[in-house]
Write a protein that holds these residues in place. Structure first.
Motif, PDB file in Angstrom:
ATOM      1  N   LEU A  24      -9.748 -32.793  -9.903  1.00  0.00           N
ATOM      2  CA  LEU A  24      -8.800 -31.946 -10.625  1.00  0.00           C
ATOM      3  C   LEU A  24      -9.393 -30.605 -11.021  1.00  0.00           C
ATOM      4  CD1 LEU A  24      -7.215 -34.571 -13.049  1.00  0.00           C
ATOM      5  CD2 LEU A  24      -6.247 -33.674 -10.935  1.00  0.00           C
ATOM      6  N   ARG A  55      -8.262 -28.580 -15.549  1.00  0.00           N
ATOM      7  CA  ARG A  55      -7.145 -29.504 -15.343  1.00  0.00           C
ATOM      8  C   ARG A  55      -7.474 -30.901 -15.863  1.00  0.00           C
ATOM      9  NH1 ARG A  55      -5.992 -27.225  -9.401  1.00  0.00           N
ATOM     10  NH2 ARG A  55      -4.611 -25.552  -9.994  1.00  0.00           N
ATOM     11  N   LEU A  82      -5.421 -32.778 -18.703  1.00  0.00           N
ATOM     12  CA  LEU A  82      -4.874 -34.123 -18.501  1.00  0.00           C
ATOM     13  C   LEU A  82      -5.291 -35.060 -19.631  1.00  0.00           C
ATOM     14  CD1 LEU A  82      -3.387 -36.213 -16.703  1.00  0.00           C
ATOM     15  CD2 LEU A  82      -5.601 -36.662 -15.645  1.00  0.00           C
ATOM     16  N   GLY A  99       0.550 -36.562 -14.535  1.00  0.00           N
ATOM     17  CA  GLY A  99      -0.451 -35.508 -14.405  1.00  0.00           C
ATOM     18  C   GLY A  99      -1.252 -35.591 -13.130  1.00  0.00           C
ATOM     19  N   LEU A 121      -1.220 -32.055 -11.326  1.00  0.00           N
ATOM     20  CA  LEU A 121      -2.426 -31.271 -11.562  1.00  0.00           C
ATOM     21  C   LEU A 121      -3.447 -31.298 -10.430  1.00  0.00           C
ATOM     22  CD1 LEU A 121      -3.112 -32.167 -15.298  1.00  0.00           C
ATOM     23  CD2 LEU A 121      -2.142 -30.055 -14.394  1.00  0.00           C
ATOM     24  N   ARG A 122      -3.251 -32.126  -9.428  1.00  0.00           N
ATOM     25  CA  ARG A 122      -4.280 -32.253  -8.391  1.00  0.00           C
ATOM     26  C   ARG A 122      -4.412 -30.970  -7.575  1.00  0.00           C
ATOM     27  NH1 ARG A 122      -2.441 -36.983  -4.459  1.00  0.00           N
ATOM     28  NH2 ARG A 122      -2.430 -38.025  -6.452  1.00  0.00           N
ATOM     29  N   ARG A 123      -5.629 -30.722  -7.152  1.00  0.00           N
ATOM     30  CA  ARG A 123      -5.928 -29.559  -6.322  1.00  0.00           C
ATOM     31  C   ARG A 123      -5.947 -30.013  -4.870  1.00  0.00           C
ATOM     32  NH1 ARG A 123     -11.338 -27.015  -8.578  1.00  0.00           N
ATOM     33  NH2 ARG A 123     -12.053 -29.012  -7.851  1.00  0.00           N
TER      34      ARG A 123
END
Length: 158
Positions: free
Chosen positions: A26, A30, A34, A139, A143-145
């Motif tokens: 993340l 992030r 979270l 989340g 929120l993950r990249r």
């Protein structure tokens, strides 16, 4: 000691097991967002539902959120675990959901033990844990990249 130590130890174990991997995927900010969102949900939802305040459900909710995010992002992961057997111990890979299922049992035991505390509310612990898990699952998706979802040594080349 008014607070039961086992849920706190279990929450620290969850942070140790999930924190590094989630923070890597993340990113620092992030991951912090979270964890803070899970803790905030775990603190406010039981208050809105009319339960008395407490820090134990905030910690349980934050840990539950990290577990939900970890299982949503890595559903097939396994954790190297020491398992007691009849004649000694064995080190083996156990599915992550089984390890975190044990965590849930410990949280249930903590809620049961909370019945004996004057300042704790077992329903608040369970509601806070569920709220944190819901925020964590949401989340993990938002929120993950994407650039960090592929690890060269793990995933086959595309």
């Amino acid at each position: 000691v008014r607070e039961w130590w086992l849920p706190w130890a279990a929450n620290a174990l969850v942070l140790w097991l999930t924190g590094g991997t989630l923070e890597d995927r993340l990113g620092h900010a992030r991951f912090a967002a979270l964890a803070a969102a899970c803790a905030a949900a775990a603190f406010t939802v039981p208050l809105v539902a009319g339960h008395q305040g407490g820090t134990i459900w905030t910690a349980c909710g934050a840990a539950a959120g990290l577990i939900a995010a970890y299982l949503a992002m890595f559903p097939q992961s396994r954790i190297l675990t020491v398992v007691p057997v009849i004649v000694g111990i064995e080190v083996t890979d156990v599915p992550a959901w089984a390890v975190f299922g044990l965590w849930a049992v410990l949280q249930g035991a903590g809620a049961w033990a909370a019945l004996t505390w004057a300042a704790a509310d077992p329903a608040g612990i369970l509601i806070g844990t569920a709220a944190g898990a819901a925020v964590g699952a949401l989340g993990s998706v938002t929120l993950r990249r994407p650039e960090r979802m592929r690890v060269d040594w793990w995933d086959p080349p595309r």
